[in-house]
Design a protein around this motif. Sequence first.
Motif, PDB file in Angstrom:
ATOM      1  N   GLY A 169      59.667  10.637 103.041  1.00  0.00           N
ATOM      2  CA  GLY A 169      61.149  10.667 103.158  1.00  0.00           C
ATOM      3  C   GLY A 169      61.418  11.966 104.742  1.00  0.00           C
ATOM      4  O   GLY A 169      62.698  11.731 105.124  1.00  0.00           O
ATOM      5  N   ASP A 170      60.211  12.343 105.283  1.00  0.00           N
ATOM      6  CA  ASP A 170      60.619  12.258 106.453  1.00  0.00           C
ATOM      7  C   ASP A 170      60.148  11.669 107.483  1.00  0.00           C
ATOM      8  O   ASP A 170      60.645  12.191 108.412  1.00  0.00           O
ATOM      9  CB  ASP A 170      59.825  14.294 106.583  1.00  0.00           C
ATOM     10  CG  ASP A 170      59.699  15.642 105.597  1.00  0.00           C
ATOM     11  OD1 ASP A 170      61.075  14.875 104.945  1.00  0.00           O
ATOM     12  OD2 ASP A 170      58.971  15.474 105.401  1.00  0.00           O
ATOM     13  N   GLU A 172      60.984   9.912 110.499  1.00  0.00           N
ATOM     14  CA  GLU A 172      61.820   8.896 111.612  1.00  0.00           C
ATOM     15  C   GLU A 172      61.953   8.049 112.998  1.00  0.00           C
ATOM     16  O   GLU A 172      60.211   8.389 113.251  1.00  0.00           O
ATOM     17  CB  GLU A 172      62.037  11.040 112.992  1.00  0.00           C
ATOM     18  CG  GLU A 172      62.321  11.829 112.162  1.00  0.00           C
ATOM     19  CD  GLU A 172      62.263  13.220 113.276  1.00  0.00           C
ATOM     20  OE1 GLU A 172      62.031  12.658 114.464  1.00  0.00           O
ATOM     21  OE2 GLU A 172      61.869  14.468 112.400  1.00  0.00           O
ATOM     22  N   VAL A 173      63.052   7.595 112.889  1.00  0.00           N
ATOM     23  CA  VAL A 173      63.310   6.132 112.862  1.00  0.00           C
ATOM     24  C   VAL A 173      62.035   6.273 114.829  1.00  0.00           C
ATOM     25  O   VAL A 173      62.269   7.353 115.625  1.00  0.00           O
ATOM     26  CB  VAL A 173      64.157   5.780 113.871  1.00  0.00           C
ATOM     27  CG1 VAL A 173      63.925   4.468 114.854  1.00  0.00           C
ATOM     28  CG2 VAL A 173      64.889   4.631 112.306  1.00  0.00           C
ATOM     29  N   GLY A 174      60.897   5.000 115.183  1.00  0.00           N
ATOM     30  CA  GLY A 174      60.381   4.840 115.840  1.00  0.00           C
ATOM     31  C   GLY A 174      58.880   6.212 116.179  1.00  0.00           C
ATOM     32  O   GLY A 174      58.568   6.244 117.332  1.00  0.00           O
ATOM     33  N   GLN A 175      58.010   6.926 114.761  1.00  0.00           N
ATOM     34  CA  GLN A 175      57.738   7.660 114.816  1.00  0.00           C
ATOM     35  C   GLN A 175      56.265   7.369 115.362  1.00  0.00           C
ATOM     36  O   GLN A 175      55.151   7.950 116.013  1.00  0.00           O
ATOM     37  CB  GLN A 175      57.589   8.687 113.588  1.00  0.00           C
ATOM     38  CG  GLN A 175      56.994   9.839 113.279  1.00  0.00           C
ATOM     39  CD  GLN A 175      56.851  10.652 112.324  1.00  0.00           C
ATOM     40  OE1 GLN A 175      57.865  10.091 111.690  1.00  0.00           O
ATOM     41  NE2 GLN A 175      55.866  11.044 111.403  1.00  0.00           N
ATOM     42  N   PHE A 176      55.741   6.569 114.884  1.00  0.00           N
ATOM     43  CA  PHE A 176      54.949   5.940 115.232  1.00  0.00           C
ATOM     44  C   PHE A 176      54.807   4.197 116.747  1.00  0.00           C
ATOM     45  O   PHE A 176      53.553   3.191 115.963  1.00  0.00           O
ATOM     46  CB  PHE A 176      54.190   4.470 114.134  1.00  0.00           C
ATOM     47  CG  PHE A 176      53.709   6.273 112.585  1.00  0.00           C
ATOM     48  CD1 PHE A 176      52.719   7.095 113.287  1.00  0.00           C
ATOM     49  CD2 PHE A 176      54.561   6.539 111.585  1.00  0.00           C
ATOM     50  CE1 PHE A 176      52.585   8.038 112.408  1.00  0.00           C
ATOM     51  CE2 PHE A 176      54.218   7.225 111.193  1.00  0.00           C
ATOM     52  CZ  PHE A 176      52.919   8.432 111.261  1.00  0.00           C
ATOM     53  N   HIS A 177      55.635   4.271 117.140  1.00  0.00           N
ATOM     54  CA  HIS A 177      55.429   3.492 117.815  1.00  0.00           C
ATOM     55  C   HIS A 177      55.177   3.771 118.978  1.00  0.00           C
ATOM     56  O   HIS A 177      55.459   4.685 119.934  1.00  0.00           O
ATOM     57  CB  HIS A 177      56.991   2.398 118.014  1.00  0.00           C
ATOM     58  CG  HIS A 177      57.065   1.939 116.589  1.00  0.00           C
ATOM     59  ND1 HIS A 177      56.564   1.086 115.767  1.00  0.00           N
ATOM     60  CD2 HIS A 177      57.827   2.160 115.714  1.00  0.00           C
ATOM     61  CE1 HIS A 177      57.498   0.312 114.934  1.00  0.00           C
ATOM     62  NE2 HIS A 177      57.733   1.820 114.747  1.00  0.00           N
TER      63      HIS A 177
END
Length: 157
Positions: free
Chosen positions: A149-150, A152-157
């Motif tokens: 649920g938490d 955020e787009v791009g968090q692991f890129h």
Amino acid sequence: MDARLNYFASPTAAKALKHLMSAGKTLKDSPLAAATQELVALRVSQINGCAVCIDMHTKEAAAAGEAPVRLNLVAAWREATVFTEAERAALELAEQGTRVADAAGGVSDEVWARAAKHFDEEQLTALVVLVSFMNTANRLNIIAQQPAGDYEVGQFH
């Protein structure tokens, strides 16, 4: 809900995850269409019940412009008219590749032939590795009960 483990607090796990994330980046840069990658990642995660990956791939696909109706229908792709024949072949291969214990022999020759009709060898390789990669990521998250649920787009890129 708290995760059972913080993988990044363990030097061994952090090192392994660094390599795993690098593999994920390599897949993103493959010739397999980005939309197909997100649909497959989402479907594998749905089958495995990995909430954190469902959260991530739904948000990433939406941010990349994927239509909400397609995201909403991934779980019922066989009955939906919004997917291309190539996407349907990829989703079918992903399902059989994820549910290997359900069918003797894993992916059937018929499913493989449908996928091979739409994807060249490099794309097929990326698709197979993606299915395997997602199954690995799903299992890591499920075992450690990573909360969803938490993302955020791009968090692991």
